[in-house]
Design an enzyme around this catalytic site. Structure first.
Site, PDB file in Angstrom:
ATOM      1  N   ASP A   1       7.008  -7.893   1.325  1.00 47.23           N
ATOM      2  CA  ASP A   1       7.279  -6.615   1.967  1.00 47.23           C
ATOM      3  C   ASP A   1       8.680  -6.572   2.570  1.00 47.23           C
ATOM      4  O   ASP A   1       9.385  -7.584   2.638  1.00 47.23           O
ATOM      5  CB  ASP A   1       6.236  -6.335   3.057  1.00 47.23           C
ATOM      6  CG  ASP A   1       5.872  -7.571   3.873  1.00 47.23           C
ATOM      7  OD1 ASP A   1       6.755  -8.419   4.098  1.00 47.23           O
ATOM      8  OD2 ASP A   1       4.706  -7.694   4.274  1.00 47.23           O
TER       9      ASP A   1
ATOM     10  N   ASN B   1      -5.346  -7.932  12.912  1.00 47.65           N
ATOM     11  CA  ASN B   1      -6.269  -6.885  12.465  1.00 47.65           C
ATOM     12  C   ASN B   1      -6.715  -7.088  11.020  1.00 47.65           C
ATOM     13  O   ASN B   1      -7.351  -6.216  10.435  1.00 47.65           O
ATOM     14  CB  ASN B   1      -5.637  -5.496  12.639  1.00 47.65           C
ATOM     15  CG  ASN B   1      -4.398  -5.293  11.777  1.00 47.65           C
ATOM     16  OD1 ASN B   1      -4.012  -6.171  10.997  1.00 47.65           O
ATOM     17  ND2 ASN B   1      -3.762  -4.142  11.919  1.00 47.65           N
TER      18      ASN B   1
ATOM     19  N   HIS C   1      -4.683  -7.611   8.359  1.00 47.80           N
ATOM     20  CA  HIS C   1      -3.799  -7.149   7.288  1.00 47.80           C
ATOM     21  C   HIS C   1      -3.173  -8.326   6.541  1.00 47.80           C
ATOM     22  O   HIS C   1      -2.982  -9.403   7.100  1.00 47.80           O
ATOM     23  CB  HIS C   1      -2.720  -6.186   7.812  1.00 47.80           C
ATOM     24  CG  HIS C   1      -1.621  -6.815   8.613  1.00 47.80           C
ATOM     25  ND1 HIS C   1      -1.344  -6.455   9.917  1.00 47.80           N
ATOM     26  CD2 HIS C   1      -0.674  -7.744   8.300  1.00 47.80           C
ATOM     27  CE1 HIS C   1      -0.303  -7.144  10.362  1.00 47.80           C
ATOM     28  NE2 HIS C   1       0.112  -7.937   9.396  1.00 47.80           N
TER      29      HIS C   1
ATOM     30  N   GLU D   1      -2.457  -2.415   5.936  1.00 44.14           N
ATOM     31  CA  GLU D   1      -3.200  -2.251   7.180  1.00 44.14           C
ATOM     32  C   GLU D   1      -4.660  -1.883   6.894  1.00 44.14           C
ATOM     33  O   GLU D   1      -5.000  -1.500   5.761  1.00 44.14           O
ATOM     34  CB  GLU D   1      -2.540  -1.162   8.030  1.00 44.14           C
ATOM     35  CG  GLU D   1      -1.092  -1.448   8.426  1.00 44.14           C
ATOM     36  CD  GLU D   1      -0.944  -2.462   9.550  1.00 44.14           C
ATOM     37  OE1 GLU D   1      -1.875  -3.268   9.780  1.00 44.14           O
ATOM     38  OE2 GLU D   1       0.104  -2.449  10.224  1.00 44.14           O
TER      39      GLU D   1
END
Length: 262
Positions: A67, A135, A137, A142
């Site tokens: 990314d 979380n 990801h 996400e």
């Protein structure tokens, strides 16, 4: 899914380096998928040490990063291109022309499509390194991301922005968007190696390994992968219900002489 539990973050880095070196010994021209963030840094340091001691060469490899922030030029200190240059590339013999990071500065839709095509043109990714967010990801996929998603722009959650805020000065622009490989892109990789350390990642690892397969925890998609390895320290493994079984399975693999089995 192969789950390897070791006792410390240092052991995670060394074990991960062993697996990367094993891949490159067998296939020196491998295509590697690389991750940023704090967890992979220790792996990259271990790889640099092995390069300096002539135990490793990256000269024939190609790399694709997961990314990149939208709106940060490659020269920006917080860009992931800059991160990779500082943490790995410039310290090894990897060919700069074979290192790829998404372009977050031009037409993002076109950049995302071109990135997918470049991965395909390279023959696909042989070994993808992953971290995991609190979380759940992976990359910047996400919670709620499609399990079949491809490289695209994602809006970062407030929790991800807060976790990454420490890398930016108080008055510095922090992007809220990023281009990321999709979950489908990651699942296409031939092997996946997810690294996690510390108690803060324990719940995410539990959901990844033992929770239901759900877009609410993008990392749980790795349950679908035939050659996924989750490598964690004891703290990150502390939420796993079946941790003793995973340790026993790894002991049996080592005893049978199949350390890379899944």
């Amino acid at each position: 899914m192969r789950v390897i539990i070791v006792e410390s973050p240092q052991a995670v880095a060394q074990c991960a380096a062993d697996l990367v070196c094993q891949q490159l010994r067998q296939h020196p021209d491998s295509v590697l998928g690389l991750a940023t963030g704090s967890t992979p840094v220790a792996l990259y340091q271990a790889l640099i040490q092995r390069y300096r001691s002539n135990q490793l060469s990256l000269s024939q490899t190609t790399s694709f990063n997961l990314d990149e922030y939208v709106g940060l030029p490659p020269s920006h200190p917080q860009s992931y291109r800059h991160f990779m240059e500082e943490q790995l590339f410039r310290h090894t013999d990897i060919d700069p022309g074979k290192t790829h990071v998404p372009d977050g500065m031009s037409d993002t839709e076109q950049s995302a499509s071109a990135y997918e095509q470049a991965i395909s043109d390279a023959g696909g990714i042989d070994l993808q390194i992953l971290g995991i967010g609190q979380n759940g990801h992976i990359g910047f996929n996400e919670p709620g991301s499609s399990l079949s998603s491809r490289t695209r722009v994602k809006t970062l959650t407030p929790s991800t922005l807060e976790a990454n805020r420490r890398f930016f000065a108080d008055d510095e622009f922090q992007p809220h968007l990023a281009i990321t490989m999709g979950i489908g892109t990651i699942l296409d990789c031939r092997q996946v190696l997810l690294l996690a350390t510390g108690k803060a990642k324990a719940e995410a690892i539990r959901r990844c390994v033992e929770g239901p397969l759900s877009a609410a925890c993008p990392a749980s998609s790795l349950q679908l992968h035939q050659h996924a390895t989750v490598l964690v320290d004891a703290d990150a493994a502390s939420g796993l219900e079946h941790s003793e079984y995973y340790r026993w399975c790894e002991e049996q693999r080592q005893r049978l002489g199949h350390p890379s089995g899944h």
